[in-house]
Scaffold this active site. Structure first.
Site, mmCIF file in Angstrom:
data_model
loop_
_atom_site.group_PDB
_atom_site.id
_atom_site.type_symbol
_atom_site.label_atom_id
_atom_site.label_comp_id
_atom_site.label_asym_id
_atom_site.label_seq_id
_atom_site.Cartn_x
_atom_site.Cartn_y
_atom_site.Cartn_z
ATOM 1 N N TRP A 1 -3.455 -2.539 -1.171
ATOM 2 C CA TRP A 1 -3.068 -3.870 -1.664
ATOM 3 C C TRP A 1 -3.701 -4.828 -0.671
ATOM 4 O O TRP A 1 -3.240 -4.948 0.466
ATOM 5 C CB TRP A 1 -1.541 -3.971 -1.644
ATOM 6 C CG TRP A 1 -0.925 -5.062 -2.442
ATOM 7 C CD1 TRP A 1 -0.721 -5.068 -3.786
ATOM 8 C CD2 TRP A 1 -0.354 -6.281 -1.949
ATOM 9 N NE1 TRP A 1 -0.059 -6.221 -4.154
ATOM 10 C CE2 TRP A 1 0.177 -6.982 -3.058
ATOM 11 C CE3 TRP A 1 -0.239 -6.855 -0.687
ATOM 12 C CZ2 TRP A 1 0.805 -8.220 -2.940
ATOM 13 C CZ3 TRP A 1 0.384 -8.094 -0.568
ATOM 14 C CH2 TRP A 1 0.889 -8.758 -1.690
ATOM 15 N N LYS B 1 6.380 -3.623 -5.060
ATOM 16 C CA LYS B 1 7.781 -3.225 -5.103
ATOM 17 C C LYS B 1 8.448 -3.350 -3.750
ATOM 18 O O LYS B 1 9.590 -3.744 -3.636
ATOM 19 C CB LYS B 1 7.874 -1.781 -5.604
ATOM 20 C CG LYS B 1 9.294 -1.257 -5.775
ATOM 21 C CD LYS B 1 9.985 -1.915 -6.949
ATOM 22 C CE LYS B 1 11.416 -1.517 -7.129
ATOM 23 N NZ LYS B 1 12.137 -2.479 -7.980
ATOM 24 N N GLU C 1 18.342 -15.787 -10.787
ATOM 25 C CA GLU C 1 17.829 -14.429 -11.000
ATOM 26 C C GLU C 1 17.165 -14.309 -12.380
ATOM 27 O O GLU C 1 16.104 -13.693 -12.516
ATOM 28 C CB GLU C 1 18.973 -13.414 -10.838
ATOM 29 C CG GLU C 1 18.622 -11.981 -11.160
ATOM 30 C CD GLU C 1 17.460 -11.410 -10.350
ATOM 31 O OE1 GLU C 1 17.068 -12.013 -9.339
ATOM 32 O OE2 GLU C 1 16.921 -10.362 -10.767
ATOM 33 N N CYS D 1 0.825 -1.204 0.000
ATOM 34 C CA CYS D 1 0.000 0.000 0.000
ATOM 35 C C CYS D 1 0.861 1.256 0.000
ATOM 36 O O CYS D 1 1.994 1.244 0.464
ATOM 37 C CB CYS D 1 -0.853 0.060 1.262
ATOM 38 S SG CYS D 1 -1.687 -1.455 1.668
ATOM 39 N N ARG E 1 4.184 0.530 -6.622
ATOM 40 C CA ARG E 1 4.285 -0.366 -5.481
ATOM 41 C C ARG E 1 3.284 -1.518 -5.589
ATOM 42 O O ARG E 1 3.397 -2.501 -4.864
ATOM 43 C CB ARG E 1 4.021 0.406 -4.192
ATOM 44 C CG ARG E 1 5.069 1.453 -3.898
ATOM 45 C CD ARG E 1 4.603 2.389 -2.804
ATOM 46 N NE ARG E 1 4.527 1.710 -1.516
ATOM 47 C CZ ARG E 1 5.458 1.802 -0.569
ATOM 48 N NH1 ARG E 1 6.519 2.526 -0.769
ATOM 49 N NH2 ARG E 1 5.317 1.178 0.571
ATOM 50 N N HIS F 1 19.680 -35.245 -11.491
ATOM 51 C CA HIS F 1 19.217 -35.881 -10.261
ATOM 52 C C HIS F 1 17.702 -35.735 -10.090
ATOM 53 O O HIS F 1 17.200 -35.744 -8.964
ATOM 54 C CB HIS F 1 19.965 -35.281 -9.058
ATOM 55 C CG HIS F 1 21.442 -35.518 -9.112
ATOM 56 N ND1 HIS F 1 21.998 -36.777 -8.985
ATOM 57 C CD2 HIS F 1 22.476 -34.680 -9.344
ATOM 58 C CE1 HIS F 1 23.322 -36.688 -9.103
ATOM 59 N NE2 HIS F 1 23.636 -35.423 -9.333
ATOM 60 N N GLU G 1 8.402 -13.651 -13.072
ATOM 61 C CA GLU G 1 7.596 -12.591 -12.448
ATOM 62 C C GLU G 1 6.989 -11.624 -13.462
ATOM 63 O O GLU G 1 5.923 -11.092 -13.222
ATOM 64 C CB GLU G 1 8.364 -11.855 -11.349
ATOM 65 C CG GLU G 1 9.514 -11.018 -11.807
ATOM 66 C CD GLU G 1 10.253 -10.325 -10.665
ATOM 67 O OE1 GLU G 1 9.641 -9.994 -9.653
ATOM 68 O OE2 GLU G 1 11.470 -10.111 -10.821
ATOM 69 N N LYS H 1 13.276 -13.340 -12.993
ATOM 70 C CA LYS H 1 12.852 -12.229 -13.846
ATOM 71 C C LYS H 1 11.804 -12.715 -14.843
ATOM 72 O O LYS H 1 10.780 -12.093 -15.050
ATOM 73 C CB LYS H 1 14.072 -11.684 -14.583
ATOM 74 C CG LYS H 1 14.263 -10.250 -14.664
ATOM 75 C CD LYS H 1 14.694 -9.502 -13.431
ATOM 76 C CE LYS H 1 14.003 -9.800 -12.142
ATOM 77 N NZ LYS H 1 14.527 -9.147 -10.979
ATOM 78 N N ASN I 1 -1.152 1.711 6.264
ATOM 79 C CA ASN I 1 -0.346 0.642 5.647
ATOM 80 C C ASN I 1 0.064 -0.304 6.757
ATOM 81 O O ASN I 1 0.452 0.154 7.829
ATOM 82 C CB ASN I 1 0.958 1.197 5.063
ATOM 83 C CG ASN I 1 0.727 1.942 3.777
ATOM 84 O OD1 ASN I 1 -0.397 2.010 3.296
ATOM 85 N ND2 ASN I 1 1.794 2.493 3.241
ATOM 86 N N GLY I 2 0.048 -1.606 6.470
ATOM 87 C CA GLY I 2 0.475 -2.563 7.494
ATOM 88 C C GLY I 2 -0.669 -3.493 7.860
ATOM 89 O O GLY I 2 -1.688 -3.559 7.156
#
Ligand code: F6R
Length: 604
Positions: free
Chosen positions: A76, A599, A477, A2, A27, A500, A484, A481, A102-103
């Site tokens: 969010w 973000k 990485e 948020c 965000r 394996h 996502e 990328k 927020n939170g």
């Protein structure tokens, strides 16, 4: 996560609040809202407007003039679906107080029950709605003092919060409070700002004051008053943030991510140039560390994995890397490592909590971050800035390669001061880094083959990224990328582990991205490419220019300019960022704001 904004001053508050919210879109959010005070005669001066979906939808609904104080929010969803009722700001039942939060309030159910017994009625399914109701009770019971009411109210909250409170009877005051959720205050001429993130306010000011956990602040157009957790006056310093508004805009690129990918020669140069001042602040005794532990999440964790190899190679000190969310719950060990926390935002709650944990164990702590004044800088003994400039795309690109740069420089610095490597070696590492930046420029000067490959890749649904040694984290990485931003299921794997188990998954529709470096892993990697090709999987090798051998094993090769193989994670990562970007773009994905992602991850 948020985003929150507060404004008090002479401008049209509703316009400032919407504009600042747009800067926080990156965000990630699912709904938004605004509350402002207007002079409206008989009517309640507090107007609240909310909307699910895009901020542009909210903007169309906000037709207000004459507002000078207000708050706004991008939500969010955590508790309750993303709809208009659950969007913030929330109000008490008399609509006298509006709050953005927020939170997460962990004890909201118990608080709701208590308030319901006193006759309070709740409209939403959120945890946040209890906050204006508690403030209402405290305000009534304690002589209509808004600051005091907020101070008393937050004592009842458990969990994490950054809140801004607006009261219809206090047209020139905003009160805000923070606990484990970022919050920054900004100052202009005869105006005050509050936000979850400096990028929201860059258009209006570069002067910021960062709040600490437990702080409560009163913001008016004439100044700021802050109290710390025990009621003491908290005099934090003002910080000048030298990011410009242009840094936080697209500047002709279609997406922030591609702009940020192309910014890498500059951001890498800034990281290397800035190292000179970072270096001066490193206490010499740090080099005596016999063991190093790196803590981070996501992409930053991958930078830490590369760092592990570098610290071991340049300092000889055993180095382990842990995910912040796991380290916190691991059994305490009796060793005494130097703790390095990597977090570009400086606000990732898992990393912050891990830093707190490490400090409480008496360990020496270092933060590597991109954001001046962010929370991690206050939770650790030493801060090093990576100087990448603001990164708006949710997927990390330039901040990752700068983190790698910091890993090379910091480990080489430590090794030199420990006497493990020589001055000449240290200088030569810096020269290799300069050469590596030129290699990145070379990649960006000819991206057509990567774009073409990305478009081909966009039709796939599953892929493996294989790497060895220092390029195993590069593979992780690259796969992160790809997954996502394009939603193509991609897994990074150490190339030697494929046989394996995962070989069973290979088909002619499962491409393999094989990361080739001309080091001691080279021949083994060619062997792994052969294994995959033999099972009919299309293999795309990412290999150094001039390597004719690799073409015997696969006809799909993307070349990167030759660098010393130890530095190859940087150019290879840039190729993989472009590959992911073009695959995602071809699939029409929301590249800068991938679904379900944010973000800055300020929840645990
Ligand atoms: C992926 C990505 C995330 C972050 C992670 C940690 O592209 O950006 O995996 O790396 O959320 O974020 P910071 O570095 O801010 O702690």
């Amino acid at each position: 996560m948020c985003g929150i904004v507060g404004y008090v001053g002479n401008r049209e508050a509703s316009a400032v609040l919407i504009e600042a919210l747009k800067r926080l879109e990156y965000r990630g959010y699912d709904s938004s809202g605004i509350a402002v005070l207007t002079q409206s005669g008989e009517k309640n001066p507090l107007t609240v407007i909310k909307s699910p979906g895009q901020i542009s939808t909210l903007e169309k609904k906000v037709k207000i003039s004459g507002s000078h104080t207000g708050i706004s929010h991008t939500r969010w969803a955590t508790h309750g679906a993303p709809n208009e009722v659950n969007a913030h700001p929330h109000t008490d039942q008399e609509n006298s107080i509006a709050v953005v939060h927020n939170g997460i309030i962990d004890n909201h159910l118990a608080l709701k029950r208590e308030l319901a017994e006193k006759g309070h009625v709740f409209r939403s399914k959120t945890d946040s709605e209890v906050i204006p109701h508690i403030i209402y009770e405290e305000y009534k019971a304690n002589g209509n003092d808004l600051f005091d009411a907020v101070r008393r109210a937050v004592k009842k909250l458990r969990g994490s919060y950054a809140i801004i409170v607006l009261h219809r009877d206090h047209p020139d005051i905003l009160v805000c409070a923070r606990e484990k959720s970022p919050m920054v205050l900004g100052a202009g001429v005869n105006e005050g700002f509050i936000a979850s993130d400096v990028t929201a306010l860059l258009k209006y000011t570069n002067r910021f004051m960062f709040m600490d956990d437990g702080d409560i602040a009163k913001v008016t157009r004439n100044g700021i008053y802050i109290e710390g957790p025990s009621g003491e006056v908290a005099a934090h310093e003002w910080t000048q943030v030298d990011w410009s508004i242009e840094d936080a805009e697209k500047g002709g690129f279609r997406h922030f991510m591609i702009k940020e990918i192309f910014e890498q020669p500059r951001s890498l140069h800034q990281s290397q140039a800035g190292w000179r001042s970072e270096e001066d602040n490193i206490p010499r005794d740090l080099a005596r560390a016999e063991m190093i532990r790196i803590i981070a999440c996501g992409t930053s964790y991958h930078a830490g994995m590369v760092g592990k190899h570098l610290f071991e190679r340049f300092t000889g000190s055993p180095t382990v890397v842990s995910m912040a969310s796991e380290y916190r719950f691991a059994d305490t060990t009796s060793d005494n490592p130097l703790m390095i926390f990597i977090t570009q935002s400086g606000e990732t709650l898992d990393t912050i909590m891990a830093a707190r944990e490490a400090r409480s164990r008496g360990l020496k702590t270092v933060a590597i971050t991109n954001v001046v004044g962010s929370t991690i800088t206050r939770e650790t003994d030493i801060t090093m800035y990576q100087r990448s400039g603001p990164e708006i795309g949710v997927a990390a690109s330039k901040t990752f390669t700068s983190q790698l740069m910091m890993m090379y420089l910091f480990s080489a610095h430590m090794g030199y001061h420990k006497g493990y490597i020589k001055r000449d070696d240290y200088n030569s590492i810096k020269e290799h880094l300069r050469h590596t930046i030129r290699a990145v420029e070379g990649i960006l000067n000819n991206t057509a083959p990567i774009k073409e490959m990305g478009e081909w890749f966009s039709r796939c649904e599953n892929a493996f990224y294989l790497g060895r040694y220092i390029n195993f984290p590069t593979a992780l990485e690259g796969a992160l990328k790809m997954k996502e931003i394009s939603y193509i299921h991609s897994e990074g794997y150490p190339a030697g582990e494929l046989k394996h188990g995962p070989l069973a998954l290979l088909t002619d529709k499962t491409p393999i991205i094989a990361l080739v470096a001309s080091d001691h892993t080279y021949e083994k990697m060619l062997g792994n490419i052969g294994e995959c090709s033999a099972r009919g999987s299309p293999v795309i090798a990412i290999a150094p220019e001039g390597d004719a051998e690799v073409e015997k094993y696969t006809d799909r090769v993307l070349y990167y300019p030759n660098v010393d193989p130890l530095f190859s994670p940087i150019p290879i990562s840039v190729v993989l960022q472009l590959l992911a970007y073009h695959a995602a773009d071809h699939r029409g994905c929301s590249i800068d704001k991938p679904r379900n992602l944010a973000k800055s991850v300020t929840v645990e």
